[in-house]
Design a protein around this motif. Structure first.
Motif, short mmCIF file in Angstrom:
data_model
loop_
_atom_site.label_atom_id
_atom_site.label_comp_id
_atom_site.label_asym_id
_atom_site.label_seq_id
_atom_site.Cartn_x
_atom_site.Cartn_y
_atom_site.Cartn_z
N LEU A 416 0.82 -1.22 0.00
CA LEU A 416 0.00 0.00 0.00
C LEU A 416 0.85 1.26 0.00
O LEU A 416 0.37 2.33 -0.39
N ARG A 417 2.08 1.15 0.50
CA ARG A 417 3.03 2.27 0.50
C ARG A 417 2.42 3.52 1.11
O ARG A 417 2.45 4.61 0.54
N ILE A 418 1.92 3.35 2.33
CA ILE A 418 1.25 4.46 3.02
C ILE A 418 2.22 5.62 3.24
O ILE A 418 1.88 6.79 3.02
N LEU A 432 8.51 19.01 3.02
CA LEU A 432 9.34 17.85 2.71
C LEU A 432 9.34 16.94 3.93
O LEU A 432 9.93 17.25 4.96
N LEU A 433 8.64 15.81 3.82
CA LEU A 433 8.38 14.93 4.95
C LEU A 433 8.70 13.50 4.51
O LEU A 433 7.82 12.65 4.43
N ARG A 434 9.95 13.24 4.19
CA ARG A 434 10.37 11.94 3.64
C ARG A 434 10.21 10.84 4.68
O ARG A 434 10.79 10.92 5.77
N PRO A 435 9.47 9.77 4.37
CA PRO A 435 9.18 8.75 5.39
C PRO A 435 10.28 7.71 5.52
O PRO A 435 11.16 7.57 4.67
N LEU A 436 10.22 6.95 6.59
CA LEU A 436 11.01 5.74 6.78
C LEU A 436 10.02 4.59 6.83
O LEU A 436 9.45 4.29 7.87
N GLY A 437 9.77 3.98 5.68
CA GLY A 437 8.69 3.01 5.60
C GLY A 437 7.37 3.70 5.88
O GLY A 437 7.01 4.68 5.21
N ILE A 468 -4.21 7.40 3.64
CA ILE A 468 -5.15 6.31 3.98
C ILE A 468 -6.31 6.28 2.99
O ILE A 468 -6.69 5.22 2.47
N ASP A 469 -6.87 7.43 2.70
CA ASP A 469 -8.01 7.50 1.77
C ASP A 469 -7.59 7.05 0.37
O ASP A 469 -8.32 6.33 -0.31
N GLU A 470 -6.42 7.48 -0.08
CA GLU A 470 -5.96 7.15 -1.41
C GLU A 470 -5.71 5.64 -1.54
O GLU A 470 -6.07 5.01 -2.54
N ALA A 471 -5.08 5.06 -0.49
CA ALA A 471 -4.83 3.61 -0.52
C ALA A 471 -6.14 2.83 -0.55
O ALA A 471 -6.26 1.83 -1.25
N ALA A 472 -7.14 3.31 0.22
CA ALA A 472 -8.43 2.62 0.24
C ALA A 472 -9.10 2.69 -1.12
O ALA A 472 -9.72 1.72 -1.58
N ALA A 473 -8.96 3.82 -1.78
CA ALA A 473 -9.58 4.00 -3.10
C ALA A 473 -8.93 3.12 -4.16
O ALA A 473 -9.58 2.68 -5.10
N CYS A 474 -7.62 2.84 -3.97
CA CYS A 474 -6.90 2.02 -4.96
C CYS A 474 -7.01 0.55 -4.68
O CYS A 474 -6.62 -0.28 -5.51
N ALA A 475 -7.49 0.19 -3.47
CA ALA A 475 -7.55 -1.23 -3.08
C ALA A 475 -8.60 -1.96 -3.90
O ALA A 475 -9.60 -1.42 -4.31
#
Length: 475
Positions: A416-418, A432-437, A468-475
């Motif tokens: 899902l690459r949240i 700029l909020l680069r994630p760690l996983g 979260i919303d975008e991942a749910a829409a793509c699921a």
């Protein structure tokens, strides 16, 4: 020059992608827009930066983006800090570089003197007394590892050939440093090339059992280290660890008690303690060095990143006199022959001297306490977010662990690459909020003001919700 290119950001992105291979990046996510997340828009557009102003990055189109991660944790006081820039310019007119083997220069000597004067000290322990320079954090770790191995070899002890590191730790990506790292994303491919290290349990407080305190977790992890040393102590040169925060491992934090217990165990088994403060040094965790919170002095201290205020690459490894003396001999084979062409570069040393001067003159540590308290207040409401399992903080570092339903036992499906979705959403909103996983974190320059912090908090929440919303829409 890019800085004078005007506002055509798209043109600069195209020129970039035609010639550059970016670090820590799957380039397909930039080149093949939409491939990474299954969307039709620009999934991960490059941020084309023209200049920096304090905590902000300014694009060729004039758009301002808050550098919430201090440009990979290097920038302390903001971009284009004039006092550091002036120090570099003055030094460039005098001496830009000279070989450090058999040659001395003023910035290298003065910086070593200052670093040793402010280094952690522990009552009854031999102080850190010598400085060895390198070019970057990974190179500094390589220096420390080689020093401890070579020291024992010079004493005729050939059985000590191993290192102990912590589960989930990270120390760089050169082969020696990678060998003592435990993040599969970086390590797995190169495993056949790596020396075999021993890994002790992490004191990570996120791993606390129900009813267990962070200090309890630290004691339990120290018990695991004790067991490892009892089985292998005679084979081990050194223990290497990141005090207080395992940064690349997801900003996982632990109780200062662990370092104290680790120090005692290293002493009991004749093992050197290497403190990797490359990311956590110079005020990031609330004290000048994270080791201070444990009242502990390591045998070797690795520094980089914020050492120059984020202006130029430089690393320093501080060692005790006893370690240094172990290489004094008529034989050159017993000398420490590790070297880099730009070791002790005068420009970088001048930047570091200016950075240390700013820390002292501006009373940065005290000022950071006020800023970190404001960050605490802004982060607190995230504890109630339905998909935030943990909010943790060490000084100027705040991290948010994102999981399904906020349950620590149910992380999001990596597919899902949240975190990546949140990164894109934040970038679109000017942060700029680069994630760690699936961990988002705040590590802003120390000059960040309240308006920027409020933007950071608001954008982080919006980015999480959007992901979260975008991942749910793509699921």
């Amino acid at each position: 020059m890019i800085a004078n290119a005007g506002s055509d950001a798209d043109a600069w992105r195209a020129r970039d992608l035609a010639v550059l291979w970016h670090p820590c990046t799957q380039m397909r996510e930039h080149v093949d827009h939409g491939a990474a997340l299954g969307s039709g828009d620009d999934t991960l557009p490059l941020l084309a930066v023209a200049r920096g102003e304090g905590a902000w990055l300014v694009g060729h189109d004039g758009r301002r983006t808050l550098d919430a991660i201090s440009s990979w944790w290097t920038n302390l006081f903001g971009h284009a800090e004039p006092r550091i820039a002036d120090a570099i310019a003055r030094q460039a007119r005098t001496l830009e570089h000279v070989i450090l083997a058999g040659v001395s220069h003023v910035p290298a000597v003065e910086l070593a003197e200052k670093l040793l004067a402010i280094a952690p000290r522990q009552a009854g322990r031999e102080p850190l007394a010598k400085v060895f320079y390198a070019d970057n954090g990974s190179a500094g770790v390589e220096v420390a590892l080689k020093m401890t191995f070579h020291w024992f070899r010079n004493r005729g002890v050939e059985g000590r050939t191993k290192f102990i590191a912590l589960d989930n730790g990270y120390h760089g990506e050169t082969l020696g440093a990678l060998a003592v790292g435990d993040i599969p994303l970086y390590r797995r491919v190169y495993a056949p090339l790596l020396a075999q290290a021993l890994f002790a349990p992490s004191p990570d407080a996120y791993l606390c059992e129900p009813g267990e305190s962070p200090a309890d977790r630290a004691r339990r992890a120290a018990d695991g280290l004790r067991d490892l040393l009892e089985r292998h102590g005679g084979e081990v040169c050194a223990l290497i660890l990141e005090p207080r925060v395992q940064c690349a491992g997801g900003m996982r934090m632990h109780d200062p008690l662990y370092l104290k217990l680790a120090r005692e165990l290293c002493d009991a088994h004749g093992v050197f303690l290497i403190a990797d403060e490359i990311a956590v040094g110079f005020g990031r965790t609330g004290t000048l060095f994270a080791s201070e919170q444990s009242g502990v002095q390591p045998d070797l201290l690795c520094l980089s990143k914020g050492l120059t205020g984020g202006a130029l690459p430089l690393a320093a490894v501080l060692a005790t006199q006893s370690i240094y003396d172990g290489f004094l001999d008529d034989s050159r084979e017993k000398a420490f022959l590790h070297s880099h062409s730009y070791t002790g570069n005068p420009l970088a040393c001048a930047a570091a001297l200016a950075s240390l001067d700013i820390i002292e003159r501006d009373d940065v540590i005290a000022r950071n306490r006020a800023t970190s308290a404001r960050m605490t207040g802004l982060a607190a409401p995230f504890a109630d977010h339905p998909h935030v399992a943990d909010v943790r903080q060490a000084g100027m570092i705040v991290a948010f662990e994102l999981t399904r339903g906020g349950d620590r036992r149910t992380p999001f499906d990596p597919a899902l690459r949240i975190g990546l979705r949140a990164y894109r959403a934040a970038l679109q909103r000017g942060v700029l909020l680069r994630p760690l996983g699936d961990v988002l974190y705040w590590m802003p320059p120390y000059c960040v003001d309240d308006d920027a912090l409020q933007l950071l908090a608001r954008t982080t929440r919006e980015a999480i919700d959007h992901a979260i919303d975008e991942a749910a829409a793509c699921a």
